[in-house]
Design a protein around this motif. Sequence first.
Motif, PDB file in Angstrom:
ATOM      1  N   HIS A  17       0.832  -1.203   0.000  1.00 57.14           N
ATOM      2  CA  HIS A  17       0.000   0.000   0.000  1.00 57.14           C
ATOM      3  C   HIS A  17       0.871   1.261   0.000  1.00 57.14           C
ATOM      4  O   HIS A  17       0.596   2.233  -0.707  1.00 57.14           O
ATOM      5  CB  HIS A  17      -0.922   0.017   1.217  1.00 57.14           C
ATOM      6  N   ILE A  18       1.914   1.219   0.800  1.00 60.20           N
ATOM      7  CA  ILE A  18       2.800   2.381   0.921  1.00 60.20           C
ATOM      8  C   ILE A  18       3.612   2.553  -0.361  1.00 60.20           C
ATOM      9  O   ILE A  18       3.806   3.682  -0.840  1.00 60.20           O
ATOM     10  CB  ILE A  18       3.713   2.207   2.144  1.00 60.20           C
ATOM     11  N   THR A  19       4.084   1.450  -0.925  1.00 62.74           N
ATOM     12  CA  THR A  19       4.825   1.523  -2.180  1.00 62.74           C
ATOM     13  C   THR A  19       3.956   2.094  -3.296  1.00 62.74           C
ATOM     14  O   THR A  19       4.406   2.959  -4.070  1.00 62.74           O
ATOM     15  CB  THR A  19       5.332   0.126  -2.585  1.00 62.74           C
ATOM     16  N   ALA A  20       2.706   1.627  -3.393  1.00 67.83           N
ATOM     17  CA  ALA A  20       1.798   2.117  -4.427  1.00 67.83           C
ATOM     18  C   ALA A  20       1.536   3.609  -4.257  1.00 67.83           C
ATOM     19  O   ALA A  20       1.495   4.359  -5.242  1.00 67.83           O
ATOM     20  CB  ALA A  20       0.479   1.334  -4.381  1.00 67.83           C
ATOM     21  N   TRP A  21       1.379   4.051  -3.010  1.00 64.72           N
ATOM     22  CA  TRP A  21       1.148   5.485  -2.759  1.00 64.72           C
ATOM     23  C   TRP A  21       2.368   6.306  -3.180  1.00 64.72           C
ATOM     24  O   TRP A  21       2.231   7.340  -3.841  1.00 64.72           O
ATOM     25  CB  TRP A  21       0.842   5.710  -1.281  1.00 64.72           C
ATOM     26  N   SER A  22       3.566   5.869  -2.788  1.00 65.79           N
ATOM     27  CA  SER A  22       4.792   6.601  -3.135  1.00 65.79           C
ATOM     28  C   SER A  22       4.951   6.716  -4.649  1.00 65.79           C
ATOM     29  O   SER A  22       5.266   7.798  -5.173  1.00 65.79           O
ATOM     30  CB  SER A  22       6.015   5.906  -2.539  1.00 65.79           C
ATOM     31  N   GLU A  23       4.738   5.622  -5.358  1.00 61.46           N
ATOM     32  CA  GLU A  23       4.881   5.631  -6.815  1.00 61.46           C
ATOM     33  C   GLU A  23       3.851   6.545  -7.463  1.00 61.46           C
ATOM     34  O   GLU A  23       4.160   7.256  -8.427  1.00 61.46           O
ATOM     35  CB  GLU A  23       4.760   4.207  -7.351  1.00 61.46           C
ATOM     36  N   ALA A  24       2.631   6.537  -6.945  1.00 56.58           N
ATOM     37  CA  ALA A  24       1.584   7.396  -7.501  1.00 56.58           C
ATOM     38  C   ALA A  24       1.909   8.874  -7.280  1.00 56.58           C
ATOM     39  O   ALA A  24       1.696   9.710  -8.171  1.00 56.58           O
ATOM     40  CB  ALA A  24       0.235   7.050  -6.878  1.00 56.58           C
ATOM     41  N   GLU A  25       2.432   9.202  -6.096  1.00 57.56           N
ATOM     42  CA  GLU A  25       2.789  10.597  -5.802  1.00 57.56           C
ATOM     43  C   GLU A  25       3.926  11.071  -6.712  1.00 57.56           C
ATOM     44  O   GLU A  25       3.893  12.191  -7.236  1.00 57.56           O
ATOM     45  CB  GLU A  25       3.185  10.747  -4.334  1.00 57.56           C
ATOM     46  N   LEU A  26       4.929  10.247  -6.905  1.00 55.04           N
ATOM     47  CA  LEU A  26       6.038  10.608  -7.778  1.00 55.04           C
ATOM     48  C   LEU A  26       5.572  10.734  -9.228  1.00 55.04           C
ATOM     49  O   LEU A  26       6.015  11.629  -9.963  1.00 55.04           O
ATOM     50  CB  LEU A  26       7.158   9.571  -7.675  1.00 55.04           C
ATOM     51  N   ALA A  27       4.653   9.850  -9.643  1.00 51.86           N
ATOM     52  CA  ALA A  27       4.166   9.871 -11.027  1.00 51.86           C
ATOM     53  C   ALA A  27       3.383  11.137 -11.340  1.00 51.86           C
ATOM     54  O   ALA A  27       3.397  11.617 -12.475  1.00 51.86           O
ATOM     55  CB  ALA A  27       3.294   8.632 -11.286  1.00 51.86           C
ATOM     56  N   ARG A  28       2.734  11.682 -10.332  1.00 50.49           N
ATOM     57  CA  ARG A  28       1.968  12.915 -10.586  1.00 50.49           C
ATOM     58  C   ARG A  28       2.790  14.182 -10.357  1.00 50.49           C
ATOM     59  O   ARG A  28       2.261  15.283 -10.323  1.00 50.49           O
ATOM     60  CB  ARG A  28       0.691  12.936  -9.750  1.00 50.49           C
ATOM     61  N   GLY A  29       4.105  14.006 -10.196  1.00 47.79           N
ATOM     62  CA  GLY A  29       4.998  15.154 -10.145  1.00 47.79           C
ATOM     63  C   GLY A  29       5.391  15.616  -8.760  1.00 47.79           C
ATOM     64  O   GLY A  29       6.037  16.667  -8.622  1.00 47.79           O
ATOM     65  N   ARG A  30       5.054  14.889  -7.728  1.00 47.77           N
ATOM     66  CA  ARG A  30       5.441  15.264  -6.371  1.00 47.77           C
ATOM     67  C   ARG A  30       6.940  15.089  -6.199  1.00 47.77           C
ATOM     68  O   ARG A  30       7.541  14.134  -6.695  1.00 47.77           O
ATOM     69  CB  ARG A  30       4.703  14.364  -5.368  1.00 47.77           C
ATOM     70  N   GLY A  31       7.574  15.984  -5.525  1.00 53.28           N
ATOM     71  CA  GLY A  31       9.013  15.907  -5.310  1.00 53.28           C
ATOM     72  C   GLY A  31       9.399  14.746  -4.409  1.00 53.28           C
ATOM     73  O   GLY A  31       8.655  14.385  -3.485  1.00 53.28           O
ATOM     74  N   ARG A  32      10.568  14.168  -4.662  1.00 56.41           N
ATOM     75  CA  ARG A  32      11.023  13.040  -3.856  1.00 56.41           C
ATOM     76  C   ARG A  32      11.226  13.442  -2.397  1.00 56.41           C
ATOM     77  O   ARG A  32      10.971  12.649  -1.487  1.00 56.41           O
ATOM     78  CB  ARG A  32      12.335  12.475  -4.416  1.00 56.41           C
ATOM     79  N   THR A  33      11.673  14.668  -2.165  1.00 59.18           N
ATOM     80  CA  THR A  33      11.877  15.111  -0.788  1.00 59.18           C
ATOM     81  C   THR A  33      10.559  15.166  -0.038  1.00 59.18           C
ATOM     82  O   THR A  33      10.463  14.725   1.120  1.00 59.18           O
ATOM     83  CB  THR A  33      12.570  16.481  -0.766  1.00 59.18           C
ATOM     84  N   ALA A  34       9.525  15.706  -0.674  1.00 60.28           N
ATOM     85  CA  ALA A  34       8.207  15.787  -0.030  1.00 60.28           C
ATOM     86  C   ALA A  34       7.659  14.400   0.265  1.00 60.28           C
ATOM     87  O   ALA A  34       7.140  14.141   1.361  1.00 60.28           O
ATOM     88  CB  ALA A  34       7.236  16.572  -0.911  1.00 60.28           C
ATOM     89  N   VAL A  35       7.772  13.486  -0.707  1.00 58.18           N
ATOM     90  CA  VAL A  35       7.270  12.125  -0.517  1.00 58.18           C
ATOM     91  C   VAL A  35       8.051  11.425   0.596  1.00 58.18           C
ATOM     92  O   VAL A  35       7.474  10.721   1.434  1.00 58.18           O
ATOM     93  CB  VAL A  35       7.356  11.320  -1.829  1.00 58.18           C
ATOM     94  N   TYR A  36       9.362  11.641   0.632  1.00 59.79           N
ATOM     95  CA  TYR A  36      10.176  11.032   1.684  1.00 59.79           C
ATOM     96  C   TYR A  36       9.752  11.540   3.066  1.00 59.79           C
ATOM     97  O   TYR A  36       9.605  10.749   4.011  1.00 59.79           O
ATOM     98  CB  TYR A  36      11.659  11.327   1.456  1.00 59.79           C
ATOM     99  N   ARG A  37       9.562  12.844   3.198  1.00 58.88           N
ATOM    100  CA  ARG A  37       9.212  13.411   4.505  1.00 58.88           C
ATOM    101  C   ARG A  37       7.854  12.917   4.995  1.00 58.88           C
ATOM    102  O   ARG A  37       7.675  12.630   6.185  1.00 58.88           O
ATOM    103  CB  ARG A  37       9.236  14.936   4.423  1.00 58.88           C
ATOM    104  N   ILE A  38       6.895  12.829   4.088  1.00 53.51           N
ATOM    105  CA  ILE A  38       5.575  12.316   4.479  1.00 53.51           C
ATOM    106  C   ILE A  38       5.697  10.855   4.897  1.00 53.51           C
ATOM    107  O   ILE A  38       5.124  10.423   5.904  1.00 53.51           O
ATOM    108  CB  ILE A  38       4.573  12.473   3.320  1.00 53.51           C
ATOM    109  N   GLY A  39       6.478  10.083   4.123  1.00 54.82           N
ATOM    110  CA  GLY A  39       6.689   8.683   4.474  1.00 54.82           C
ATOM    111  C   GLY A  39       7.393   8.526   5.805  1.00 54.82           C
ATOM    112  O   GLY A  39       7.093   7.606   6.578  1.00 54.82           O
ATOM    113  N   ALA A  40       8.327   9.422   6.094  1.00 54.50           N
ATOM    114  CA  ALA A  40       9.047   9.356   7.366  1.00 54.50           C
ATOM    115  C   ALA A  40       8.103   9.627   8.536  1.00 54.50           C
ATOM    116  O   ALA A  40       8.214   9.005   9.597  1.00 54.50           O
ATOM    117  CB  ALA A  40      10.200  10.352   7.362  1.00 54.50           C
ATOM    118  N   THR A  41       7.176  10.569   8.350  1.00 56.87           N
ATOM    119  CA  THR A  41       6.170  10.820   9.385  1.00 56.87           C
ATOM    120  C   THR A  41       5.298   9.590   9.600  1.00 56.87           C
ATOM    121  O   THR A  41       5.003   9.203  10.734  1.00 56.87           O
ATOM    122  CB  THR A  41       5.292  12.019   8.989  1.00 56.87           C
ATOM    123  N   PHE A  42       4.892   8.963   8.487  1.00 52.85           N
ATOM    124  CA  PHE A  42       4.087   7.745   8.554  1.00 52.85           C
ATOM    125  C   PHE A  42       4.846   6.643   9.287  1.00 52.85           C
ATOM    126  O   PHE A  42       4.298   5.948  10.152  1.00 52.85           O
ATOM    127  CB  PHE A  42       3.725   7.296   7.137  1.00 52.85           C
TER     128      PHE A  42
END
Length: 311
Positions: free
Chosen positions: A56-81
Amino acid sequence: MDCTEDLTLATYLAEWLRLKEKTLKPTTFARYRDHMHADLIPSFGRLLLTDLRARHITAWSEAELARGRGRTAVYRIGATFSSALGHAVRTRVIAVNPCRYVLLPRPVAPERICRNPTQAAAFLRHNHAHYGDQMADLFELLLATGMRRGESLGLRWSDVHLAERMLLVGWSLTAVNNSHLYLGHLQTKASRNWVSLAPRVVAALERHAALARAGQPKGTPLEGLVFCRPDGSPLRPQGVLVELRRRTAELGLPRIRCGTIRLVSAALFEMHDEWIALPRQHLPEGDMGDICRKLSFGSSRYPTCRNATSS
């Protein structure tokens, strides 16, 4: 929190966030809250906590990156999770943290652009010659002590001891979501330090104190913040950064962040400790030789930097 079969991630994350509010700095809590309400709860909230899987987390990360979200933003949200789920493991609500092996790698920070001692001295001379205001004294303090921007903006006159050439770093001013200002104690004992002051910093603070005493009865002790607006209210941290960049551009110097000033301070301390005298606990982390190499200067390359910085 007890684990029940119908415990959803929305419920768990909201409760975890409530608990963290008591221990986190306001700026950190605001960031966590934004991650929860803008991303994690909308994306995962309906899932049962026990049903969450790494896929579930992998699918979310890939979807966020695919829609143009920055890797830093995705990493920080994942770190909070991951932090929230780690708490669930420690409290035996779940057995395994699903984020543990699928969190994006920490992004590599870009190499910092720093000033050499000659540029730093030119910047200070420019500020005093063309402005002579409290910002000039603030930049002098930042460069000569390695204090953080928030620490210098939270500095109070009661913590400044000019006769002893010392000050106590005990408070920090932060802007929550770049809007609400928060003045609070530094959280760790290691952060609260006495800092010794070079003669030119003492002179800058004495000059600033004279301006602050203007219009007051003789002998009135100084109170409140050292660097503030005319009405005594705090300066905005973003305003300091704007002034730093504007005055930097006037000299055609490399554009830097306020935090990078601490690296210049560290290297100057290592090479010219008669100009900057501060406890090593207050310097930026890392090997001093490595910092000097990254800054690409040394005492042999800049033989006149001692005179330049003391004039």
